[in-house]
Every structure is written in structure tokens, then in C-alpha cells.
Design a protein around this motif. Structure first.
Motif, PDB file in Angstrom:
ATOM      1  N   THR A  31       0.823  -1.206   0.000  1.00 37.09           N
ATOM      2  CA  THR A  31       0.000   0.000   0.000  1.00 37.09           C
ATOM      3  C   THR A  31       0.857   1.255   0.000  1.00 37.09           C
ATOM      4  O   THR A  31       1.997   1.253   0.469  1.00 37.09           O
ATOM      5  CB  THR A  31      -0.925   0.034   1.233  1.00 37.09           C
ATOM      6  OG1 THR A  31      -0.128   0.098   2.423  1.00 37.09           O
ATOM      7  CG2 THR A  31      -1.829  -1.181   1.280  1.00 37.09           C
ATOM      8  N   SER A  33       0.063   5.485   0.963  1.00 36.73           N
ATOM      9  CA  SER A  33      -0.902   6.482   1.434  1.00 36.73           C
ATOM     10  C   SER A  33      -0.316   7.877   1.297  1.00 36.73           C
ATOM     11  O   SER A  33       0.879   8.078   1.518  1.00 36.73           O
ATOM     12  CB  SER A  33      -1.279   6.233   2.901  1.00 36.73           C
ATOM     13  OG  SER A  33      -1.808   4.948   3.080  1.00 36.73           O
ATOM     14  N   SER A  59       2.952   7.275   3.454  1.00 31.96           N
ATOM     15  CA  SER A  59       3.056   6.006   4.169  1.00 31.96           C
ATOM     16  C   SER A  59       3.228   4.874   3.167  1.00 31.96           C
ATOM     17  O   SER A  59       2.604   4.876   2.099  1.00 31.96           O
ATOM     18  CB  SER A  59       1.806   5.743   5.013  1.00 31.96           C
ATOM     19  OG  SER A  59       1.600   6.752   5.968  1.00 31.96           O
ATOM     20  N   GLU A  79       3.141  -0.661   8.658  1.00 32.85           N
ATOM     21  CA  GLU A  79       3.182   0.531   7.815  1.00 32.85           C
ATOM     22  C   GLU A  79       4.227   1.507   8.351  1.00 32.85           C
ATOM     23  O   GLU A  79       4.285   1.762   9.557  1.00 32.85           O
ATOM     24  CB  GLU A  79       1.795   1.181   7.804  1.00 32.85           C
ATOM     25  CG  GLU A  79       1.608   2.268   6.791  1.00 32.85           C
ATOM     26  CD  GLU A  79       0.162   2.723   6.724  1.00 32.85           C
ATOM     27  OE1 GLU A  79      -0.486   2.541   5.666  1.00 32.85           O
ATOM     28  OE2 GLU A  79      -0.332   3.259   7.734  1.00 32.85           O
ATOM     29  N   SER A  81       5.376   5.428   8.197  1.00 36.51           N
ATOM     30  CA  SER A  81       4.823   6.741   7.841  1.00 36.51           C
ATOM     31  C   SER A  81       5.822   7.838   8.167  1.00 36.51           C
ATOM     32  O   SER A  81       6.460   7.821   9.223  1.00 36.51           O
ATOM     33  CB  SER A  81       3.517   7.001   8.610  1.00 36.51           C
ATOM     34  OG  SER A  81       2.548   6.025   8.312  1.00 36.51           O
ATOM     35  N   ARG A 193      -5.453   5.891   0.583  1.00 43.27           N
ATOM     36  CA  ARG A 193      -4.583   4.720   0.599  1.00 43.27           C
ATOM     37  C   ARG A 193      -4.845   3.905  -0.666  1.00 43.27           C
ATOM     38  O   ARG A 193      -5.987   3.566  -0.981  1.00 43.27           O
ATOM     39  CB  ARG A 193      -4.852   3.861   1.842  1.00 43.27           C
ATOM     40  CG  ARG A 193      -3.894   2.688   1.986  1.00 43.27           C
ATOM     41  CD  ARG A 193      -4.019   2.031   3.350  1.00 43.27           C
ATOM     42  NE  ARG A 193      -5.293   1.344   3.501  1.00 43.27           N
ATOM     43  CZ  ARG A 193      -5.410   0.062   3.883  1.00 43.27           C
ATOM     44  NH1 ARG A 193      -4.326  -0.652   4.155  1.00 43.27           N
ATOM     45  NH2 ARG A 193      -6.608  -0.476   4.012  1.00 43.27           N
TER      46      ARG A 193
END
Length: 200
Positions: A31, A33, A59, A79, A81, A193
Motif C-alpha cells: 500500500t 498512502s 506512508s 506501515e 509513515s 490509501r
């Protein structure tokens, strides 16, 4: 009391995973973000405290979804960030320091539930476990338990076990702090995201 509540939630999630026999082994993905806003604030107005105004973030993460019913998935992962802020000192006058840039990095572990209300749309929400991973000494630790809420759309390819999703969200960090500060600085971010997933 807060610690006991958190323990009960983890036990319930564990039983939910064991009690169901989903046909899918789950989904793993990556992912990104961003494309949103971030900021920091105090729940109470404090005299003499500086102001850290959000100036952007991004992120990167790895996510894992485990179906527990036809409509519900449990989602977790990890994750990284990176948050940027413009810090302004509380002092006024000609000798006051000029605003300067600071940053903060967090490692986050989401513990969330995804409710699929149609073939292509979902609502997700749950808890965040955040841990500082390198920051300016100007920004207070953001390690703690937070929360996330979002809504999203997904699309799976017909001829390959690959899918995509878009998930606008809001995250509130450090609702419950791991430190003993009386008036801790808290932060939030809201954005989009994007995910690419592989169905196992």
C-alpha cells in the motif's frame, strides 16, 4: 482499565479467526498512502506550547486480509509513515525563533475490520498501534493506540489473482498514549490509501 479493554479486543479477534473456516486463505498486498492532510493538536488549550503545523506525509505498507465471513475481513500488517511539520515557537517578539521544519516517523500496526457492503465497496475501521521510528526532538512521542476509519472501493481482475483498492481514510494517533504525559501532543492524518493485492 484501558489495558484490560485492549486485551479483551485482541482475544476476541483471535477467537474470531479460529472460529471461522473461510474458503480463502487471505490476501496480501502493498500500500501507499498520501495525497491528504496532517496536523497536530492538544485536546486542551495550553499556554507556552509551540505549534507544529502539518506540511504533508506519506506512508508505505504491507497489508494482510483474512476473511472471517462472506462480508467481513480482518486486516492487519505493518506501515511506515513519514510526517512533516512547520514548528512555530510560542515566544513572540523580534528575538523569537523563526518557524522551522521538523519531521516524525512512525511504524504502525493496524488491527481493523473491513465490512464489504457490495462486490466493489467496503467500510473499514479499528485500532492502530503506533511506535516512534525516528523523530525531531521538537515533536513529542506519538507512540500509542490510535484509531482509523475509512471507506473504499476495490476491483479484482477476472483472469488473475490480483486486485486493487482505493481507501480514503482518517487516522487519529495517540488516543491512548504509551507515555505518562499529562497533556500529550496528538496528531492525525487524512488521505487516500492505494493498494495492490494478491489473493493467496
Amino acid at each position: 482499565m484501558k489495558k484490560n479493554t485492549f486485551t479483551v479486543i485482541l482475544i476476541c479477534l483471535s477467537f474470531a479467526l479460529q472460529a471461522q473456516q473461510p474458503t480463502s486463505r487471505g490476501t496480501i498486498g502493498v500500500t501507499f498512502s498520501g495525497l491528504g492532510d496532517n496536523d497536530s493538536f492538544y485536546w486542551e488549550s495550553l499556554d507556552g506550547e509551540g505549534d507544529a503545523k502539518g506540511k504533508g506525509f506519506y506512508s508505505l505498507g504491507i497489508t494482510y486480509l483474512r476473511p472471517i465471513s462472506s462480508r467481513l475481513d480482518l486486516e492487519t500488517g505493518v506501515e511506515f509513515s513519514h510526517f512533516k511539520y512547520k514548528f512555530s515557537n510560542a515566544s513572540l517578539g523580534p528575538d523569537a525563533p523563526k518557524p522551522y521544519n521538523v519531521s516524525n516517523n512512525l511504524i504502525g500496526i493496524p488491527l481493523t475490520v473491513r465490512f464489504n457492503f457490495s462486490h466493489h465497496f467496503f467500510i473499514n475501521g479499528g485500532l492502530l498501534l503506533d511506535f516512534d521510528a525516528g523523530k525531531s526532538s521538537t515533536i513529542e512521542s506519538q507512540s500509542g493506540v490510535g484509531a482509523v476509519l475509512g471507506i473504499g472501493a476495490r476491483y479484482d481482475l477476472k483472469n488473475a489473482p490480483v486486485g486493487f483498492f482505493l481507501n480514503p481514510y482518517f487516522k487519529h494517533h495517540r488516543i491512548v498514549s504509551f507515555s505518562m504525559d499529562n497533556h500529550p501532543l496528538r496528531s492525525f492524518d487524512a488521505g487516500f490509501r492505494f493498494g495492490v493485492v494478491y489473493h493467496l
